[in-house]
Design a protein around this motif. Structure first.
Motif, PDB file in Angstrom:
ATOM      1  N   TYR A  33      40.860 101.961  48.055  1.00 18.77           N
ATOM      2  CA  TYR A  33      39.826 101.008  47.648  1.00 18.77           C
ATOM      3  C   TYR A  33      38.533 101.770  47.421  1.00 18.77           C
ATOM      4  O   TYR A  33      38.092 102.541  48.266  1.00 18.77           O
ATOM      5  CB  TYR A  33      39.616  99.946  48.723  1.00 18.77           C
ATOM      6  N   VAL A  34      37.929 101.529  46.265  1.00 23.19           N
ATOM      7  CA  VAL A  34      36.659 102.159  45.922  1.00 23.19           C
ATOM      8  C   VAL A  34      35.660 101.083  45.526  1.00 23.19           C
ATOM      9  O   VAL A  34      35.985 100.177  44.741  1.00 23.19           O
ATOM     10  CB  VAL A  34      36.823 103.155  44.753  1.00 23.19           C
ATOM     11  N   SER A  35      34.455 101.166  46.061  1.00 21.32           N
ATOM     12  CA  SER A  35      33.380 100.262  45.673  1.00 21.32           C
ATOM     13  C   SER A  35      32.099 101.067  45.494  1.00 21.32           C
ATOM     14  O   SER A  35      31.741 101.873  46.350  1.00 21.32           O
ATOM     15  CB  SER A  35      33.160  99.172  46.724  1.00 21.32           C
ATOM     16  N   ILE A  36      31.438 100.843  44.369  1.00 21.28           N
ATOM     17  CA  ILE A  36      30.191 101.532  44.023  1.00 21.28           C
ATOM     18  C   ILE A  36      29.133 100.462  43.768  1.00 21.28           C
ATOM     19  O   ILE A  36      29.443  99.410  43.189  1.00 21.28           O
ATOM     20  CB  ILE A  36      30.392 102.391  42.759  1.00 21.28           C
ATOM     21  N   PRO A  37      27.879 100.681  44.175  1.00 26.89           N
ATOM     22  CA  PRO A  37      26.837  99.680  43.925  1.00 26.89           C
ATOM     23  C   PRO A  37      26.761  99.289  42.450  1.00 26.89           C
ATOM     24  O   PRO A  37      26.811 100.137  41.563  1.00 26.89           O
ATOM     25  CB  PRO A  37      25.558 100.397  44.378  1.00 26.89           C
ATOM     26  N   GLY A  41      21.448  94.232  36.460  1.00 33.88           N
ATOM     27  CA  GLY A  41      21.523  93.596  35.153  1.00 33.88           C
ATOM     28  C   GLY A  41      22.885  93.614  34.489  1.00 33.88           C
ATOM     29  O   GLY A  41      23.048  93.063  33.394  1.00 33.88           O
ATOM     30  N   VAL A  42      23.884  94.222  35.121  1.00 33.85           N
ATOM     31  CA  VAL A  42      25.223  94.282  34.526  1.00 33.85           C
ATOM     32  C   VAL A  42      25.974  92.998  34.862  1.00 33.85           C
ATOM     33  O   VAL A  42      26.230  92.702  36.034  1.00 33.85           O
ATOM     34  CB  VAL A  42      25.999  95.509  35.031  1.00 33.85           C
ATOM     35  N   THR A  43      26.354  92.242  33.855  1.00 34.85           N
ATOM     36  CA  THR A  43      27.033  90.966  34.047  1.00 34.85           C
ATOM     37  C   THR A  43      28.525  91.151  34.270  1.00 34.85           C
ATOM     38  O   THR A  43      29.092  92.217  33.977  1.00 34.85           O
ATOM     39  CB  THR A  43      26.843  90.061  32.824  1.00 34.85           C
ATOM     40  N   ASP A  44      29.170  90.087  34.755  1.00 33.23           N
ATOM     41  CA  ASP A  44      30.621  90.115  34.934  1.00 33.23           C
ATOM     42  C   ASP A  44      31.312  90.378  33.592  1.00 33.23           C
ATOM     43  O   ASP A  44      32.243  91.181  33.501  1.00 33.23           O
ATOM     44  CB  ASP A  44      31.120  88.790  35.501  1.00 33.23           C
ATOM     45  N   ALA A  45      30.859  89.701  32.549  1.00 30.56           N
ATOM     46  CA  ALA A  45      31.478  89.854  31.232  1.00 30.56           C
ATOM     47  C   ALA A  45      31.354  91.285  30.725  1.00 30.56           C
ATOM     48  O   ALA A  45      32.288  91.826  30.126  1.00 30.56           O
ATOM     49  CB  ALA A  45      30.830  88.879  30.248  1.00 30.56           C
ATOM     50  N   ARG A  46      30.215  91.897  30.980  1.00 29.75           N
ATOM     51  CA  ARG A  46      30.018  93.291  30.547  1.00 29.75           C
ATOM     52  C   ARG A  46      30.989  94.219  31.283  1.00 29.75           C
ATOM     53  O   ARG A  46      31.609  95.098  30.677  1.00 29.75           O
ATOM     54  CB  ARG A  46      28.571  93.696  30.848  1.00 29.75           C
ATOM     55  N   LEU A  47      31.125  94.027  32.586  1.00 31.10           N
ATOM     56  CA  LEU A  47      32.064  94.848  33.347  1.00 31.10           C
ATOM     57  C   LEU A  47      33.489  94.667  32.827  1.00 31.10           C
ATOM     58  O   LEU A  47      34.212  95.642  32.619  1.00 31.10           O
ATOM     59  CB  LEU A  47      31.999  94.491  34.829  1.00 31.10           C
ATOM     60  N   ASN A  48      33.888  93.407  32.629  1.00 35.85           N
ATOM     61  CA  ASN A  48      35.241  93.140  32.144  1.00 35.85           C
ATOM     62  C   ASN A  48      35.517  93.875  30.833  1.00 35.85           C
ATOM     63  O   ASN A  48      36.569  94.503  30.654  1.00 35.85           O
ATOM     64  CB  ASN A  48      35.445  91.639  31.930  1.00 35.85           C
ATOM     65  N   ALA A  49      34.564  93.800  29.930  1.00 35.18           N
ATOM     66  CA  ALA A  49      34.741  94.417  28.617  1.00 35.18           C
ATOM     67  C   ALA A  49      34.793  95.936  28.711  1.00 35.18           C
ATOM     68  O   ALA A  49      35.647  96.579  28.080  1.00 35.18           O
ATOM     69  CB  ALA A  49      33.611  93.987  27.687  1.00 35.18           C
ATOM     70  N   TYR A  71      35.282  93.546  41.673  1.00 31.54           N
ATOM     71  CA  TYR A  71      33.837  93.533  41.848  1.00 31.54           C
ATOM     72  C   TYR A  71      33.399  92.385  42.737  1.00 31.54           C
ATOM     73  O   TYR A  71      34.122  91.402  42.935  1.00 31.54           O
ATOM     74  CB  TYR A  71      33.106  93.482  40.504  1.00 31.54           C
ATOM     75  N   THR A  72      32.221  92.545  43.285  1.00 32.06           N
ATOM     76  CA  THR A  72      31.522  91.487  44.015  1.00 32.06           C
ATOM     77  C   THR A  72      30.144  91.366  43.379  1.00 32.06           C
ATOM     78  O   THR A  72      29.867  91.992  42.353  1.00 32.06           O
ATOM     79  CB  THR A  72      31.369  91.860  45.499  1.00 32.06           C
ATOM     80  N   GLN A  73      29.280  90.593  43.990  1.00 28.12           N
ATOM     81  CA  GLN A  73      27.923  90.468  43.460  1.00 28.12           C
ATOM     82  C   GLN A  73      27.149  91.774  43.584  1.00 28.12           C
ATOM     83  O   GLN A  73      26.203  92.021  42.839  1.00 28.12           O
ATOM     84  CB  GLN A  73      27.169  89.353  44.194  1.00 28.12           C
ATOM     85  N   THR A  74      27.540  92.626  44.516  1.00 32.04           N
ATOM     86  CA  THR A  74      26.768  93.838  44.787  1.00 32.04           C
ATOM     87  C   THR A  74      27.472  95.141  44.429  1.00 32.04           C
ATOM     88  O   THR A  74      26.842  96.200  44.427  1.00 32.04           O
ATOM     89  CB  THR A  74      26.382  93.903  46.276  1.00 32.04           C
ATOM     90  N   GLY A  75      28.768  95.092  44.145  1.00 36.88           N
ATOM     91  CA  GLY A  75      29.479  96.329  43.876  1.00 36.88           C
ATOM     92  C   GLY A  75      30.609  96.150  42.888  1.00 36.88           C
ATOM     93  O   GLY A  75      31.000  95.025  42.558  1.00 36.88           O
ATOM     94  N   PHE A  76      31.123  97.277  42.381  1.00 37.19           N
ATOM     95  CA  PHE A  76      32.297  97.250  41.514  1.00 37.19           C
ATOM     96  C   PHE A  76      33.147  98.470  41.815  1.00 37.19           C
ATOM     97  O   PHE A  76      32.685  99.447  42.394  1.00 37.19           O
ATOM     98  CB  PHE A  76      31.891  97.233  40.035  1.00 37.19           C
ATOM     99  N   GLY A  77      34.416  98.400  41.424  1.00 38.56           N
ATOM    100  CA  GLY A  77      35.301  99.531  41.694  1.00 38.56           C
ATOM    101  C   GLY A  77      36.736  99.158  41.420  1.00 38.56           C
ATOM    102  O   GLY A  77      37.034  98.590  40.378  1.00 38.56           O
TER     103      GLY A  77
END
Length: 231
Positions: A33-37, A41-49, A71-77
Protein backbone atom coordinates in the motif's frame (compact mmCIF):
# COMPACT_ATOMS: atom_id res chain seq x y z
CA UNK A 1 1.00 18.52 -17.18
CA UNK A 2 3.36 18.47 -14.21
CA UNK A 3 1.09 15.96 -12.46
CA UNK A 4 1.01 13.73 -15.52
CA UNK A 5 4.78 13.71 -15.85
CA UNK A 6 5.24 13.06 -12.14
CA UNK A 7 2.89 10.09 -12.07
CA UNK A 8 4.37 8.55 -15.17
CA UNK A 9 7.84 8.94 -13.72
CA UNK A 10 6.73 6.98 -10.67
CA UNK A 11 5.58 4.12 -12.85
CA UNK A 12 1.89 4.63 -12.05
CA UNK A 13 -0.52 2.58 -14.16
CA UNK A 14 -4.16 1.66 -13.84
CA UNK A 15 -6.45 -0.10 -16.30
CA UNK A 16 -9.67 -2.01 -16.54
CA UNK A 17 -9.93 -5.76 -17.04
CA UNK A 18 -12.56 -8.48 -16.55
CA UNK A 19 -12.75 -10.00 -13.08
CA UNK A 20 -11.20 -13.46 -12.80
CA UNK A 21 -13.32 -15.90 -10.79
CA UNK A 22 -10.40 -17.36 -8.94
CA UNK A 23 -9.49 -18.64 -5.49
CA UNK A 24 -5.97 -19.86 -4.89
CA UNK A 25 -3.11 -20.13 -2.47
CA UNK A 26 -0.85 -17.16 -3.06
CA UNK A 27 2.50 -18.82 -2.23
CA UNK A 28 4.84 -15.89 -1.78
CA UNK A 29 2.68 -13.08 -3.10
CA UNK A 30 3.06 -9.66 -1.50
CA UNK A 31 0.67 -6.71 -1.29
CA UNK A 32 1.90 -3.15 -0.96
CA UNK A 33 0.00 0.00 0.00
CA UNK A 34 1.34 3.39 -1.02
CA UNK A 35 -0.15 6.78 -0.18
CA UNK A 36 1.32 10.16 -1.14
CA UNK A 37 -0.10 13.58 -0.14
CA UNK A 38 -2.57 14.78 -2.72
CA UNK A 39 -1.46 17.90 -4.62
CA UNK A 40 -3.60 20.96 -3.89
CA UNK A 41 -6.40 21.55 -6.38
CA UNK A 42 -6.26 18.10 -8.00
CA UNK A 43 -9.80 16.79 -8.45
CA UNK A 44 -10.99 13.19 -8.38
CA UNK A 45 -11.76 13.37 -12.10
CA UNK A 46 -8.27 14.64 -12.87
CA UNK A 47 -6.68 11.79 -10.91
CA UNK A 48 -8.89 9.21 -12.62
CA UNK A 49 -7.96 10.50 -16.05
CA UNK A 50 -4.23 10.78 -15.40
CA UNK A 51 -3.90 7.28 -14.01
CA UNK A 52 -5.97 5.75 -16.78
CA UNK A 53 -3.61 7.32 -19.32
CA UNK A 54 -0.67 5.68 -17.56
CA UNK A 55 -1.89 2.11 -18.20
CA UNK A 56 0.83 1.09 -20.68
CA UNK A 57 3.58 1.88 -18.16
CA UNK A 58 2.26 -0.23 -15.32
CA UNK A 59 1.50 -3.11 -17.66
CA UNK A 60 5.27 -3.47 -18.02
CA UNK A 61 6.11 -3.62 -14.29
CA UNK A 62 7.77 -7.01 -13.67
CA UNK A 63 5.89 -9.26 -11.28
CA UNK A 64 2.89 -6.95 -10.82
CA UNK A 65 -0.40 -8.86 -10.98
CA UNK A 66 -2.96 -6.28 -9.85
CA UNK A 67 -3.18 -2.67 -8.79
CA UNK A 68 -6.05 -0.62 -7.45
CA UNK A 69 -5.58 3.12 -7.84
CA UNK A 70 -6.71 4.58 -4.54
CA UNK A 71 -7.26 7.97 -3.03
CA UNK A 72 -8.75 9.81 -0.09
CA UNK A 73 -9.37 13.50 0.42
CA UNK A 74 -5.76 13.95 1.51
CA UNK A 75 -3.74 11.36 -0.38
CA UNK A 76 -3.44 9.19 -3.48
CA UNK A 77 -1.55 6.05 -4.37
CA UNK A 78 -2.35 2.41 -4.82
CA UNK A 79 -2.81 -1.12 -3.54
CA UNK A 80 -0.53 -3.52 -5.40
CA UNK A 81 -0.32 -7.29 -5.63
CA UNK A 82 3.10 -8.65 -6.66
CA UNK A 83 4.09 -12.22 -7.44
CA UNK A 84 6.97 -12.03 -4.97
CA UNK A 85 8.50 -9.77 -2.35
CA UNK A 86 11.58 -9.42 -4.53
CA UNK A 87 9.48 -8.02 -7.39
CA UNK A 88 7.82 -5.54 -5.05
CA UNK A 89 11.10 -4.31 -3.60
CA UNK A 90 12.64 -4.04 -7.05
CA UNK A 91 9.82 -1.67 -8.02
CA UNK A 92 9.83 0.38 -4.81
CA UNK A 93 13.59 0.76 -4.86
CA UNK A 94 15.85 3.61 -3.76
CA UNK A 95 15.40 5.41 -7.07
CA UNK A 96 11.60 5.30 -6.72
CA UNK A 97 11.78 6.66 -3.18
CA UNK A 98 14.10 9.43 -4.34
CA UNK A 99 11.70 10.44 -7.14
CA UNK A 100 8.82 10.68 -4.69
CA UNK A 101 10.90 12.84 -2.36
CA UNK A 102 12.00 15.12 -5.19
CA UNK A 103 8.57 15.41 -6.81
CA UNK A 104 6.34 15.79 -3.76
CA UNK A 105 8.73 16.85 -1.02
CA UNK A 106 7.75 13.91 1.20
CA UNK A 107 9.24 10.58 2.15
CA UNK A 108 7.10 7.71 0.89
CA UNK A 109 6.73 4.66 3.10
CA UNK A 110 5.33 1.65 1.20
CA UNK A 111 3.54 -0.75 3.57
CA UNK A 112 4.12 -4.45 2.87
CA UNK A 113 1.80 -7.38 3.59
CA UNK A 114 2.41 -11.08 2.96
CA UNK A 115 -0.49 -12.70 1.10
CA UNK A 116 -1.10 -16.40 1.82
CA UNK A 117 -4.27 -16.60 -0.28
CA UNK A 118 -6.48 -14.64 -2.67
CA UNK A 119 -10.03 -15.09 -3.90
CA UNK A 120 -12.65 -13.50 -6.09
CA UNK A 121 -15.85 -12.62 -4.25
CA UNK A 122 -19.42 -13.35 -5.29
CA UNK A 123 -19.72 -10.15 -7.33
CA UNK A 124 -19.67 -10.60 -11.09
CA UNK A 125 -19.32 -6.86 -11.67
CA UNK A 126 -16.31 -5.60 -13.57
CA UNK A 127 -14.18 -3.00 -11.78
CA UNK A 128 -15.63 0.49 -12.11
CA UNK A 129 -15.28 4.08 -10.88
CA UNK A 130 -17.68 3.27 -8.02
CA UNK A 131 -15.32 0.73 -6.45
CA UNK A 132 -14.03 1.09 -2.90
CA UNK A 133 -11.06 -0.75 -1.42
CA UNK A 134 -10.68 -1.54 2.27
CA UNK A 135 -7.60 -2.50 4.26
CA UNK A 136 -8.40 -4.52 7.38
CA UNK A 137 -5.87 -5.11 10.15
CA UNK A 138 -6.53 -7.10 13.32
CA UNK A 139 -3.87 -7.81 15.92
CA UNK A 140 -3.47 -11.55 16.40
CA UNK A 141 -4.05 -12.95 19.90
CA UNK A 142 -0.93 -13.96 21.80
CA UNK A 143 -1.65 -17.68 21.50
CA UNK A 144 -2.02 -17.71 17.70
CA UNK A 145 1.07 -19.01 15.88
CA UNK A 146 1.95 -17.88 12.38
CA UNK A 147 0.92 -21.29 11.02
CA UNK A 148 -2.43 -21.09 12.80
CA UNK A 149 -3.08 -17.61 11.41
CA UNK A 150 -2.26 -18.73 7.87
CA UNK A 151 -4.54 -21.74 8.19
CA UNK A 152 -7.37 -19.56 9.49
CA UNK A 153 -7.02 -17.19 6.55
CA UNK A 154 -6.99 -20.01 3.99
CA UNK A 155 -9.95 -21.74 5.67
CA UNK A 156 -11.94 -18.51 5.26
CA UNK A 157 -11.60 -18.47 1.46
CA UNK A 158 -15.00 -20.13 0.79
CA UNK A 159 -16.75 -17.61 3.02
CA UNK A 160 -15.36 -14.64 1.12
CA UNK A 161 -15.80 -16.31 -2.26
CA UNK A 162 -19.54 -16.24 -1.45
CA UNK A 163 -19.62 -12.69 -0.03
CA UNK A 164 -22.11 -10.48 -1.94
CA UNK A 165 -20.75 -7.31 -3.58
CA UNK A 166 -17.14 -8.35 -2.94
CA UNK A 167 -15.09 -8.32 -6.14
CA UNK A 168 -11.76 -9.57 -4.80
CA UNK A 169 -9.81 -10.13 -1.59
CA UNK A 170 -6.15 -10.58 -0.71
CA UNK A 171 -5.80 -12.32 2.67
CA UNK A 172 -2.97 -10.52 4.43
CA UNK A 173 -0.48 -10.70 7.27
CA UNK A 174 1.24 -7.49 8.29
CA UNK A 175 3.56 -5.96 10.84
CA UNK A 176 3.38 -6.75 14.56
CA UNK A 177 1.47 -10.00 14.02
CA UNK A 178 -1.52 -8.36 12.39
CA UNK A 179 -3.74 -10.17 9.91
CA UNK A 180 -6.74 -9.26 7.79
CA UNK A 181 -7.24 -8.45 4.15
CA UNK A 182 -7.34 -6.04 1.26
CA UNK A 183 -10.78 -6.00 -0.33
CA UNK A 184 -12.24 -4.53 -3.51
CA UNK A 185 -15.96 -3.76 -3.24
CA UNK A 186 -18.57 -2.75 -5.80
CA UNK A 187 -19.18 0.55 -4.03
CA UNK A 188 -19.02 2.50 -0.77
CA UNK A 189 -22.39 1.25 0.43
CA UNK A 190 -21.43 -2.43 0.11
CA UNK A 191 -18.13 -1.85 1.94
CA UNK A 192 -19.81 0.05 4.77
CA UNK A 193 -22.54 -2.57 5.09
CA UNK A 194 -19.99 -5.35 5.50
CA UNK A 195 -17.89 -3.47 8.06
CA UNK A 196 -20.81 -2.25 10.12
CA UNK A 197 -21.34 -2.39 13.90
CA UNK A 198 -21.99 -6.15 13.83
CA UNK A 199 -18.60 -6.81 12.21
CA UNK A 200 -16.76 -4.72 14.79
CA UNK A 201 -18.66 -6.40 17.62
CA UNK A 202 -17.73 -9.88 16.32
CA UNK A 203 -14.05 -9.01 15.99
CA UNK A 204 -13.93 -7.47 19.46
CA UNK A 205 -15.65 -10.47 21.01
CA UNK A 206 -13.44 -13.00 19.23
CA UNK A 207 -10.05 -11.32 19.67
CA UNK A 208 -10.53 -9.04 22.66
CA UNK A 209 -10.01 -5.86 20.63
CA UNK A 210 -11.43 -4.20 17.53
CA UNK A 211 -9.97 -4.28 14.03
CA UNK A 212 -8.89 -1.24 12.02
CA UNK A 213 -10.64 -0.67 8.69
CA UNK A 214 -9.31 1.86 6.18
CA UNK A 215 -11.66 2.93 3.35
CA UNK A 216 -10.18 4.07 0.03
CA UNK A 217 -11.79 5.13 -3.22
CA UNK A 218 -10.55 2.77 -5.94
CA UNK A 219 -11.94 4.06 -9.25
CA UNK A 220 -9.51 2.35 -11.63
CA UNK A 221 -8.08 -1.17 -11.55
CA UNK A 222 -5.28 -2.95 -13.38
CA UNK A 223 -5.54 -6.74 -13.66
CA UNK A 224 -2.81 -8.51 -15.58
CA UNK A 225 -3.78 -11.58 -17.64
CA UNK A 226 -3.37 -14.84 -15.75
CA UNK A 227 -0.18 -16.69 -16.59
CA UNK A 228 -0.33 -20.28 -17.78
CA UNK A 229 0.55 -22.70 -14.99
CA UNK A 230 3.70 -24.76 -15.41
CA UNK A 231 3.36 -28.54 -15.30
Amino acid sequence: MKLIVSLLALGSLFGMAPQKALAEEAKGKVAVYVSIPRPAGVTDARLNAEFTRAIPIYAQVPGLERKYFTYTQTGFGGLYLFETEAAAKAHFNAAWLERVQKTYGVKASPVYFSVPAVTAGASQAAPSEANVATIVEVKAPWYASDARIKKGLKDAVPTYAATPHLIYKYFTQGAERSFGGIYLWENQASAEAHFGPAWHARVTKKYGHDGVVTFLKAPVTLIQPAKAKKH
